[in-house]
Each structure stands twice: as C-alpha cells, then as structure tokens.
Design an enzyme around this catalytic site. Sequence first.
Site, mmCIF file in Angstrom:
data_model
loop_
_atom_site.group_PDB
_atom_site.id
_atom_site.type_symbol
_atom_site.label_atom_id
_atom_site.label_comp_id
_atom_site.label_asym_id
_atom_site.label_seq_id
_atom_site.Cartn_x
_atom_site.Cartn_y
_atom_site.Cartn_z
ATOM 1 N N LYS A 234 0.841 -1.199 0.000
ATOM 2 C CA LYS A 234 0.000 0.000 0.000
ATOM 3 C C LYS A 234 0.874 1.247 0.000
ATOM 4 C CE LYS A 234 -3.954 -1.767 2.667
ATOM 5 N NZ LYS A 234 -4.948 -1.591 1.608
ATOM 6 N N ARG B 68 -10.236 -11.459 2.040
ATOM 7 C CA ARG B 68 -11.083 -12.536 1.500
ATOM 8 C C ARG B 68 -10.367 -13.880 1.572
ATOM 9 N NH1 ARG B 68 -11.471 -9.372 -4.110
ATOM 10 N NH2 ARG B 68 -11.228 -7.676 -2.613
HETATM 11 N N1 BES Z 1 -8.103 -3.669 4.327
HETATM 12 C C1 BES Z 1 -8.281 -3.264 2.994
HETATM 13 C C2 BES Z 1 -9.603 -2.517 2.752
HETATM 14 C C3 BES Z 1 -9.770 -1.197 3.450
HETATM 15 C C4 BES Z 1 -9.518 -0.021 2.785
HETATM 16 C C5 BES Z 1 -10.244 -1.131 4.737
HETATM 17 C C6 BES Z 1 -9.728 1.189 3.404
HETATM 18 C C7 BES Z 1 -10.445 0.072 5.362
HETATM 19 C C8 BES Z 1 -10.204 1.235 4.692
HETATM 20 C C9 BES Z 1 -8.278 -4.488 2.086
HETATM 21 O O1 BES Z 1 -7.485 -5.527 2.504
HETATM 22 C C10 BES Z 1 -7.741 -4.050 0.761
HETATM 23 O O2 BES Z 1 -6.611 -3.660 0.721
HETATM 24 N N2 BES Z 1 -8.572 -4.110 -0.269
HETATM 25 C C11 BES Z 1 -8.172 -3.707 -1.560
HETATM 26 C C12 BES Z 1 -8.719 -4.720 -2.532
HETATM 27 C C13 BES Z 1 -8.190 -4.558 -3.936
HETATM 28 C C14 BES Z 1 -6.724 -4.894 -3.962
HETATM 29 C C15 BES Z 1 -8.972 -5.481 -4.850
HETATM 30 C C16 BES Z 1 -8.780 -2.334 -1.825
HETATM 31 O O3 BES Z 1 -9.877 -2.074 -1.374
HETATM 32 O O4 BES Z 1 -8.104 -1.514 -2.436
HETATM 33 MN MN MN Z 2 -5.467 -5.346 1.899
#
Ligand code: BES
Ligand code: MN
Length: 487
Positions: free
Chosen positions: A263, A337
């Site tokens: 990230k 997931r």
């Molecule tokens: N934990 C994150 C989602 C999240 C984002 C929670 C902002 C709280 C606030 C999750 O694991 C994630 O990173 N999801 C990705 C999925 C994508 C790679 C398909 C996302 O939402 O960008």
């Molecule tokens: Mn994530």
Amino acid sequence: MKISFKSSANADIQAMIVDDGASLPDAAKALDEASGGLLTEALAAERFTGKLGQQAIVVMPKSVEARRVVLIGGGKPADRKPATYERIGAELVKSQAMSGFKSLALSVDAPEHAASAAAGAKLAAYRFDTYFTKLKDDQKPNLTDFTVITEEASAAEDAFVPLDAETAGTCLARDLMNEPPNVLYPESFAARAKALEAEGLEVEILGEEKMKALGMGSLLGVGQGSIRESQLAIMKWNGGGSEDPVCLVGKGVCFDTGGISLKPGAGMEDMKGDMGGAAAVTGAMLALARRKAKANVIGLIGLVENMPDGNAIRPGDILTSASGQTIEVQNTDAEGRLVLADVLWYAQEHFKPRAIVDLATLTGAIVISLGHEHAGLFSNNDELAGAIEGAVEASGEKVWRLPLGEAYDGLLKSKFADMRNIGGRAAGSITAAQFLQRFVNKDVAWAHLDIAGVAWREGNKPASDPSWPSGFGPRLLSRMIAEKYEG
Ligand code: BES
Ligand code: MN
Ligand code: ZN
C-alpha cells in the site's frame, strides 16, 4: 463512568430535557424557584428553543445544591425514539465530561428512555488513554457519576441490562482496534479472546500447525510473510440448549501493509484497524455473554498480519484453500477474502450453522459507495438480510444491501486456478462478496457486512462515537440475534 438509576438525586449538574417550544419542564420548576427564576430567565434570554441537542448551561447560586443546570433540547416529544435519548445522554457527557464537576443527574420520564440515555452516556464517556504518559489533570475527564432520575428506577435498571452488555461489547471492540499493531498481533489478540472465558465463553485457539493440518492454505498464505504466527480463535456462547448455532466470522488482519502489493505510505497506520471485523465479533460475543443470550452463537476470528517479506506470497502464487478450491493471488492486498475463505469454510463444515454472518473491513470500494454512514450488506438469504436490517433501528448501526449475481461472479475467473482473488476495477465490494460466497454452500444462510467505511469514521460523528474506532458491530449483531433467534 458509574451509571445509576434513582427516583431522586443530588448532583453537581442537574440536566433536564426541554421540549421543542421551550417551556420549562416540571422537573425543573423546583430549581427554577429555588434559584429565583434563573431557568425561566435563561429560556427567555438565550436562543434556546428546545430543538434536539441544543444546550443552555445555567450557573446556580450558592443557595441551591446543584452547581449548574443544563437544559437540553429534546425536540418534539412525538418524534423521540430510544436513539433520541441515547443522543441526549451522549451529548451531555460530551459537553460536561471536562467541566470539572463530578456528578450529573438527568431527569427522564420513562424507564426505557432512562436506559437509552445511560447507554449513550457510557458510549460517549469512552476513552483510550493507555499510551499517554503526560496527561495533566485538566486534560482528563472527571465526571465520574451519571445518574438517571426516573420514577421507576428498578425498571430502568432492568431495561439497562442488555444495553449495558452491548455497550461493553462496543467498548471492547474499540479497545481492540485502538491498540497499536506492535501490541495487538495475532497471538496477543487470541489471548484477549481466550480471556473472555472469565465471562462464560468457551474459547479455543488454533495455531499454524493445526490450521495446516486442516488445509487452510489460503489463510496461512496471507500470514506467511509475517514473523507473527497466524491464529484462529473460536469463541462459543452456549445459551440455546441443543439448537444449531449461529456463526459470526470476523476478518482479523492485525496489520495490513498490502504485502508485496504494498500500500502507499500515507495513512497506512489506519491499517491497524483492519481487524475491525474480528473486533466486532469479539465484542458481540462479550455482549451475548453479559446479557446471557438464549441462543447458541459461535464467533470465529481469523487473525493474521499481512507483511511484505522474502517469504511472503507473491502475485501469481496459487493457494489451496481448506475447501479444496484453488486461488490465484493477483494482488496480495486483497488478503481479507483469503483469510475469510478458510474461516467461513471451517464454520460451515464444523458447526452446521443455521446462519453465518461475517464482518470485514474488506474493501476501499465500499467507502466510495456508502461513505461512513452504512455498512455494505450482502446476502444469499432475504430472511437473514431482513433480520439484520431489522436490527438497525434499535442498534443505531446502519447497513445498506447491495446485490450479488452470476455476472459479477464471472469476473473472478482465472487462467490458472479455480479463481483469482480480485475482480478488476468495477464493483470491487461486490466481487469481494462473490469471492466469499464461493466458500459457503448454497443452502447455508449467509450474510457479509463490509464495514471498511464504518469501523472508523471521518466527518460528523455523533457524541456516542468519541474515539477513533466506532466499535461498529456488537450492538447490531446482539440485537439481530435477540430478535431473530431468541424466543
Ligand atoms: N483492508 C483493505 C480494505 C480497506 C480499505 C479497509 C480502506 C479500510 C479502509 C483491504 O485488505 C484491501 O486492501 N482491499 C483492496 C482490494 C483490492 C486490492 C482489490 C482495496 O480495497 O483496495
Ligand atoms: Mn489489503
Ligand atoms: Zn485488509
């Protein structure tokens, strides 16, 4: 905050609800007289109309026992709901906690309203000061006693029992989320779950060896880049005799760096809250135990840390889940997931549940869709979805249902395995839900709550949500179970 219910009480601060239209309530008449009409004067002089949430603070003369009176607007009596009293209790704490006074007494008409006001007070009084070492006395609240004055004090106490249990669940969820990720990691989170045995839960912890034997390659894949050992905590509340249980499943990513699909740095510290689903389930289990729910409920939380590392999973890796289905990892940041896939499967195979509800801070896309107001609700079962929606009003925790469908599911097709772990840019929260659905049999009632937007909030937050995490979940789950599964 010490909460009590009494038919009369002295306190430093006397609080009274004023109806819209601003005539002095009966409860205030004695104080008005004793103070030589100061309250009547305040109502006339200030821009106070009794609109919901407005406050007028009136300093009392020495001849009166109370040091101040807070008149708080209650809006139109016909519009008042339990949530209105909760808000009144919360706003009083918000405005008076730092006032320097120790005790507040709020006069309320009915016992259920008294209980709601007390719940609001408790939620608003929440603080997480563990890691401040230099707070001066005047930076700490010193309002310690919140009394609700109501003629039927013992009925109010009874009405408060379930609300007290649920607010304790909310506050536990907040505590878990507030803890920093160097303190709260999979094993230490599991230890906090284990400690709930003192509350009457039965708790079992599975480590990596046991999960490997169960074939949980999907969950274990996420944790393999971390020096922390992944854990699965199983918390059981047996209040329902021989009936099949409801399973609550939580995403417990104690820190989500994104892994090799790292990230961006800005704001990454918020990802200590990526265990918000697990916190909600743990808080719900505490609430059920404290109010001695007449249902069998099992909380299962998958606890991992998602780190970049020489041993971490790569984009392109193929994992084999406990269900036997294979998953091509195209993005290591879609890890929640992968964790839930194995925990959902375990819940279904081991406990034959009558329903499974999972909670997860699963997608950034849900924040784009619904902001910080509603959690996303997905379900294969209208009755279960309806039960969750039916608990929104009593809990104050909002959900909004979004669709599932075969065409969305098709977006998970992989060239190399049974599925991939992302669906592309479109409908990101829905494809995530479709992924989860692949690990639940069609005949099992299942609902998924994507709480990424509500587990912590930005913008206008109610007084009952004073900390960084909201503690979303325990109240909604406990109400839903009470209404659908208990008598
Ligand atoms: N934990 C994150 C989602 C999240 C984002 C929670 C902002 C709280 C606030 C999750 O694991 C994630 O990173 N999801 C990705 C999925 C994508 C790679 C398909 C996302 O939402 O960008
Ligand atoms: Mn994530
Ligand atoms: Zn995550």
